[in-house]
Design a protein around this motif. Structure first.
Motif, PDB file in Angstrom:
ATOM      1  N   LEU A 124     -97.325 -22.699  51.147  1.00 25.10           N
ATOM      2  CA  LEU A 124     -97.853 -21.717  52.409  1.00 25.10           C
ATOM      3  C   LEU A 124     -99.300 -21.390  52.350  1.00 25.10           C
ATOM      4  O   LEU A 124     -99.809 -21.304  53.485  1.00 25.10           O
ATOM      5  CB  LEU A 124     -96.766 -20.583  52.143  1.00 25.10           C
ATOM      6  N   THR A 125     -99.808 -21.042  51.215  1.00 29.62           N
ATOM      7  CA  THR A 125    -101.266 -20.563  51.186  1.00 29.62           C
ATOM      8  C   THR A 125    -102.035 -21.672  51.661  1.00 29.62           C
ATOM      9  O   THR A 125    -103.330 -21.400  52.149  1.00 29.62           O
ATOM     10  CB  THR A 125    -101.942 -20.159  50.067  1.00 29.62           C
ATOM     11  N   ILE A 126    -102.045 -22.848  51.572  1.00 27.97           N
ATOM     12  CA  ILE A 126    -102.621 -24.306  52.251  1.00 27.97           C
ATOM     13  C   ILE A 126    -102.117 -24.589  53.460  1.00 27.97           C
ATOM     14  O   ILE A 126    -102.554 -25.846  53.920  1.00 27.97           O
ATOM     15  CB  ILE A 126    -103.122 -25.226  51.058  1.00 27.97           C
ATOM     16  N   ASP A 127    -101.156 -23.821  54.113  1.00 27.62           N
ATOM     17  CA  ASP A 127    -100.566 -24.323  55.310  1.00 27.62           C
ATOM     18  C   ASP A 127     -99.826 -25.555  55.405  1.00 27.62           C
ATOM     19  O   ASP A 127     -99.895 -26.260  56.342  1.00 27.62           O
ATOM     20  CB  ASP A 127    -101.611 -24.335  56.570  1.00 27.62           C
ATOM     21  N   PHE A 128     -99.252 -26.057  54.386  1.00 26.24           N
ATOM     22  CA  PHE A 128     -98.666 -27.392  54.209  1.00 26.24           C
ATOM     23  C   PHE A 128     -97.146 -27.057  54.767  1.00 26.24           C
ATOM     24  O   PHE A 128     -96.647 -28.002  55.271  1.00 26.24           O
ATOM     25  CB  PHE A 128     -98.302 -27.757  52.660  1.00 26.24           C
ATOM     26  N   ASP A 161     -94.399 -25.288  57.434  1.00 27.10           N
ATOM     27  CA  ASP A 161     -94.165 -24.299  58.495  1.00 27.10           C
ATOM     28  C   ASP A 161     -94.100 -22.952  58.258  1.00 27.10           C
ATOM     29  O   ASP A 161     -93.175 -22.543  57.725  1.00 27.10           O
ATOM     30  CB  ASP A 161     -93.212 -24.926  59.380  1.00 27.10           C
ATOM     31  N   GLN A 162     -94.907 -22.056  58.618  1.00 29.99           N
ATOM     32  CA  GLN A 162     -94.903 -20.606  58.388  1.00 29.99           C
ATOM     33  C   GLN A 162     -93.489 -20.041  58.986  1.00 29.99           C
ATOM     34  O   GLN A 162     -93.143 -18.972  58.336  1.00 29.99           O
ATOM     35  CB  GLN A 162     -96.105 -19.901  59.014  1.00 29.99           C
ATOM     36  N   ASP A 163     -93.140 -20.432  60.170  1.00 30.55           N
ATOM     37  CA  ASP A 163     -91.928 -20.019  60.823  1.00 30.55           C
ATOM     38  C   ASP A 163     -90.714 -20.097  60.206  1.00 30.55           C
ATOM     39  O   ASP A 163     -89.489 -19.514  60.087  1.00 30.55           O
ATOM     40  CB  ASP A 163     -91.889 -20.590  62.324  1.00 30.55           C
ATOM     41  N   ASP A 207     -88.424 -22.571  54.397  1.00 34.72           N
ATOM     42  CA  ASP A 207     -87.182 -22.812  53.281  1.00 34.72           C
ATOM     43  C   ASP A 207     -86.755 -24.331  53.951  1.00 34.72           C
ATOM     44  O   ASP A 207     -86.279 -25.093  53.139  1.00 34.72           O
ATOM     45  CB  ASP A 207     -86.227 -21.810  53.529  1.00 34.72           C
ATOM     46  N   TYR A 208     -86.816 -24.501  55.192  1.00 35.55           N
ATOM     47  CA  TYR A 208     -86.305 -25.597  55.880  1.00 35.55           C
ATOM     48  C   TYR A 208     -87.081 -26.811  55.421  1.00 35.55           C
ATOM     49  O   TYR A 208     -86.498 -28.001  54.785  1.00 35.55           O
ATOM     50  CB  TYR A 208     -86.209 -25.564  57.138  1.00 35.55           C
ATOM     51  N   PHE A 209     -88.294 -26.728  55.542  1.00 35.64           N
ATOM     52  CA  PHE A 209     -89.284 -27.794  54.855  1.00 35.64           C
ATOM     53  C   PHE A 209     -89.395 -27.819  53.319  1.00 35.64           C
ATOM     54  O   PHE A 209     -89.821 -28.656  52.887  1.00 35.64           O
ATOM     55  CB  PHE A 209     -90.750 -27.440  55.522  1.00 35.64           C
ATOM     56  N   MET A 210     -88.820 -26.892  52.591  1.00 40.00           N
ATOM     57  CA  MET A 210     -89.002 -26.931  51.226  1.00 40.00           C
ATOM     58  C   MET A 210     -87.639 -27.821  50.679  1.00 40.00           C
ATOM     59  O   MET A 210     -87.608 -28.228  49.729  1.00 40.00           O
ATOM     60  CB  MET A 210     -88.651 -25.575  50.827  1.00 40.00           C
TER      61      MET A 210
END
Length: 248
Positions: free
Chosen positions: A195-199, A201-203, A206-209
């Motif tokens: 998240l800190t490197i904007d890899f 999606d901030q919104d 959890d889905y992209f993890m």
């Protein structure tokens, strides 16, 4: 180790090959070398290839004028040959022979592994002096092996049957498997780092993890691997924080 096994070189042609064979013997724990009518043997040529322990083995080697005399006290004798067919039947692969050679349940009889000269191999008469025949599988296009290579292959198949506790330990014991709690901690730290490197999606991070979690779950992670990944996460977060602060 292979204390009941002797390597017998019949009419070896090159001193350098005797040195290499001696090195292979000591590597595999074989402490007995027998030379039968070696041709123009020169210890000075053999020693560099034998290394210090192999040189001692050569110096202690028995030397005989005939193969028959050299083999008279052994219980089992294995001839090695690249030539197969015709009357040479019942040929064993090295791993098949090793099972018999290392059969400690049957009082571990003394065994001789006989290797012929580099240029011609064992004669039919010499093979007849042996109770078993070994042949090493190779490519169809190139089936002639160096003498020391052949010795090492056969001895290694025997060596593989020695209990691991009696052999040199190559790799340290693995660290323990990580717990479920540690797995959750790791996933959380990876999430924060990405998240800190904007890899991510901030919104909906959890889905992209989810794909990454599935990837990590394919392997049972060890504790040292957990520490490595945690360290990477810390470094990512530290670098991101440093860059966000800008020049002082």
């Amino acid at each position: 180790m292979l204390t009941h096994v002797s390597v017998v070189l019949c009419r070896p042609k090159f001193s350098e090959n005797i040195g290499s064979v001696a090195r292979a013997c000591v590597n595999m724990g074989c402490s007995s070398l027998v030379l039968v009518s070696p041709r123009s043997f020169d210890l000075k040529k053999a020693a560099p290839l034998a290394t210090s322990k192999g040189k001692v083995l050569i110096e202690q080697a028995q030397v005989h004028d005939s193969l028959e005399t050299a083999l008279k006290d052994f219980h089992r004798v294995y001839a090695t040959t690249a030539r197969v067919g015709k009357w040479r039947k019942g040929i064993l692969n090295p791993w098949e022979a090793a099972q018999s050679i290392m059969d400690v349940e049957k009082s571990t009889p003394s065994c001789a592994l006989v290797f012929g000269p580099e240029d011609k191999g064992l004669t039919n008469e010499e093979v007849e002096l042996c109770s078993h025949i070994i042949s090493i599988p190779t490519s169809k296009e190139a089936w002639s092996l160096n003498l020391a290579q052949a010795v090492l292959i056969v001895l290694y198949e025997c060596f593989k049957l020695i209990p691991a506790s009696d052999c040199r330990q190559i790799k340290p014991g693995d660290s323990r498997l990580i717990t479920r709690q540690e797995s959750m901690i790791l996933n959380q730290n990876i999430r924060e780092a990405l998240l800190t490197i904007d890899f991510l999606d901030q919104d909906n991070p959890d889905y992209f993890m989810m794909p990454l979690k599935r990837l990590l779950s394919k392997k049972d992670l060890r504790h040292h691997e957990f520490n490595l990944l945690m360290g990477i996460c810390r470094q990512i977060k530290w670098m991101a924080h440093k860059n966000n602060q800008g020049p002082q």
